[in-house]
Structure formats: structure tokens, C-alpha cells
Design a protein around this motif. Structure first.
Motif: not given
Length: 320
Positions: A202-217
Motif C-alpha cells: 500500500p502506498l500509504g504504508s510505504a511512502l515514509p520509507q520511500i521518502q527517506d530512501g529506505r525503499l526504492r519505488a
């Protein structure tokens, strides 16, 4: 004096009786078939007070979690269609037969669809040190070149992320292992840690980690980019059109719930979804409110059940 007192008491009774009846009326139960704190629970608790106010009722939210959301749903399916018990659930509801052996109910025919509450986009993400830059084409090339290096975390058997993952791999021609977890949070945690390399989340769950670089979207798994993350391309932009997998949340009644009452509740849900305060809270969950009449929602449920069931069968997803 006694006669006057009795007459005064009798005159007061007609106004007192309705208040007593209201006080003694049973509360409406909104069953959440998931643990407290998740999106289903949050949305159920957000809408319940608004619906209670609109319908002049008392609503209580009860969590009945377990068995891929089927335990709580089964309780609602067994309930009388008297307006005292409703179910709030996610898209996994229509997959009951695909995820549970000998499911005690049919997710379509044993319920009365009331209203969809919200939609939430999904996103394909990867661990930044374990997956390549260059978008979806680069990811697919890497997965084909080194098939044993990649695995997908999956939040639950038959869930929308599972279906999206299976469809993506089928179209991409990849065969990475899919690892089942008990929910979105532990699955995402393992991707962030690098124990699994990929996930459709879910984008809502993953977005914080995407924004801080811990996940690649890599891609939004839907027809349009998200206003919350406009720089993330869609799967179609990455060369995979028609990979449209969106989380959704809704309310059902037991089978046999009267049409007039169902329409009234649908109207109350739509009114709540148009409330700016409700819309803002829904957005905090990474979702957007939906307003549609009951006929449109009924058609939507039938189409989702047919499509998702076909995907599960093609992917070899077996009930547990």
C-alpha cells in the motif's frame, strides 16, 4: 390532589417513553475482521460515529480477527439481516474461497453490498541496495539475469498485493519466490531490512520509507499516478499496461438486508465520505474516499470477485 398528580404523571408518559426506548435500543455492531490499528480498523472507527449520527443510532466497533479476515466475516454472514450487524472489510473479502478451505460462506451471495468507503493505490517497491536503478525495465532485466537473487514479500494469501505480484511476474516472465507474512507491517519491515528484496505494498504504508530512501519505488500499480507521490510512474509507463491493483475498503450487511435500509445506509456513507474532515482522515491512511450508489458498488464487487478469482487460479494460489 392525588387525582391531579396522576393526571400530570399520565401526561408526562408519552414524551418519556420514546426516550426510554432509545436508551434501551441495542447498539449496531460494526465487525472489523482484522486487528486494531490497521487500515480496516481505522476506517471503521472513523465512519461509525458519522453513520450513527446520521441514522440516529448507537454504533460500536468490534474486532474479530483471524484466518485472513474470514472469522469476522463469517460472524456477519451468520447474523440476522435486521440492521444490527454489519461488516467493514477490505478487498480480501471477495477472496474468501481462494484463501480458506471450506469457507463457511460465499463472499458475494451471502452478503448485501452497502457501500465502498475508500480506495488506496499500491506501489511496487524494492530494497535500494538489492535492486537496480533504471525503473521497471531494469528491474525485470536483473530478475531474469539473476532469478535467485530476488524474492517478494507478501502481506497475505490472496490479498491484493499477492494478486498484483503474481500478475506482474506472469507478464514480466520472472519467477521470484513469494514469501508470505502475517500482514503489511512485518512484510515491509523485512524489505526495508533487505531480507526480502521486493514487495507490492500500500502506498500509504510505504511512502515514509520511500521518502527517506529506505525503499526504492518502481511503479504505481494503477492507471494513474498518485497525487501523494506524483514522481512515481505507473506500471504502464514502465511497459506493463493494465496492471491495475488498488486496495479498497467497504461495508456489507448480511444476506437479506432490506433494499430500502441498504440504500439509506449507502446514502449515509456517501454523505460521510463528502465530509472534508473525513476525507482528510482517509487521506492520512493513504486512501481516497469513494462516493457511489449501491448498484454501482454491487457491480464492482461482482467484477472484482470474478477478476481476482481468475488471477488466483492462474497463479496457482491454493486455499489454506
Amino acid at each position: 390532589m392525588e387525582r391531579r398528580a396522576l393526571l400530570a404523571l399520565a401526561a408526562a408518559l408519552p414524551t418519556a417513553a420514546p426516550r426510554t426506548a432509545r436508551a434501551q435500543r441495542r447498539a449496531v455492531r460494526l465487525i472489523v475482521p482484522a486487528a486494531p490499528g490497521g487500515a480496516i480498523d481505522v476506517l471503521g472507527r472513523l465512519y461509525a460515529p458519522k453513520l450513527a449520527e446520521a441514522l440516529d443510532q448507537t454504533w460500536v466497533v468490534e474486532n474479530r480477527s483471524g484466518a485472513n479476515n474470514t472469522l469476522g466475516a463469517a460472524e456477519v454472514a451468520r447474523s440476522a439481516p435486521d440492521g444490527q450487524t454489519f461488516l467493514v472489510n477490505a478487498d480480501i473479502h471477495v477472496m474468501a474461497k481462494a484463501v480458506m478451505r471450506n469457507a463457511p460462506y460465499d463472499p458475494v451471495t451471502d452478503f448485501t453490498p452497502i457501500a465502498r468507503l475508500a480506495n488506496a493505490p499500491m506501489v511496487l517497491v524494492g530494497h535500494p541496495r538489492s535492486t537496480p536503478e533504471g525503473g521497471v525495465p531494469a528491474l525485470v532485466a536483473a530478475m531474469k539475469a539473476n532469478p535467485n537473487r530476488f524474492s517478494f514479500a507478501n502481506s497475505g494469501t490472496g490479498a491484493m498485493g499477492h494478486l498484483a505480484t503474481a500478475s506482474f511476474q506472469s507478464r514480466a516472465g520472472t519467477e521470484a519466490i513469494i514469501v508470505a507474512y502475517r500482514g503489511t507491517a512485518p512484510a515491509l519491515t523485512d524489505v526495508v531490512a533487505g531480507n526480502a528484496q521486493l514487495m507490492v505494498a500500500p502506498l500509504g504504508s510505504a511512502l515514509p520509507q520511500i521518502q527517506d530512501g529506505r525503499l526504492r519505488a518502481y511503479a504505481i500499480m494503477g492507471p494513474n499516478r498518485s497525487s501523494r507521490a506524483p514522481t512515481i510512474p505507473t506500471a504502464a509507463e514502465g511497459g506493463f499496461p493494465d496492471l491495475n491493483f488498488t486496495l479498497w475498503y467497504a461495508i456489507w450487511a448480511p444476506k437479506g438486508f432490506p433494499d430500502a435500509d441498504a440504500d439509506r445506509l449507502n446514502a449515509a456513507v456517501q454523505a460521510a465520505s463528502r465530509d472534508p474532515a473525513i476525507a482528510a482522515r482517509v487521506a492520512e491512511q493513504g486512501a481516497e474516499p469513494v462516493t457511489e450508489d449501491r448498484a454501482a458498488f454491487t457491480r464492482f464487487v461482482a467484477a472484482e470477485a470474478e477478476r481476482n478469482g481468475a488471477i488466483a487460479r492462474a497463479a496457482g494460489i491454493e486455499p489454506e
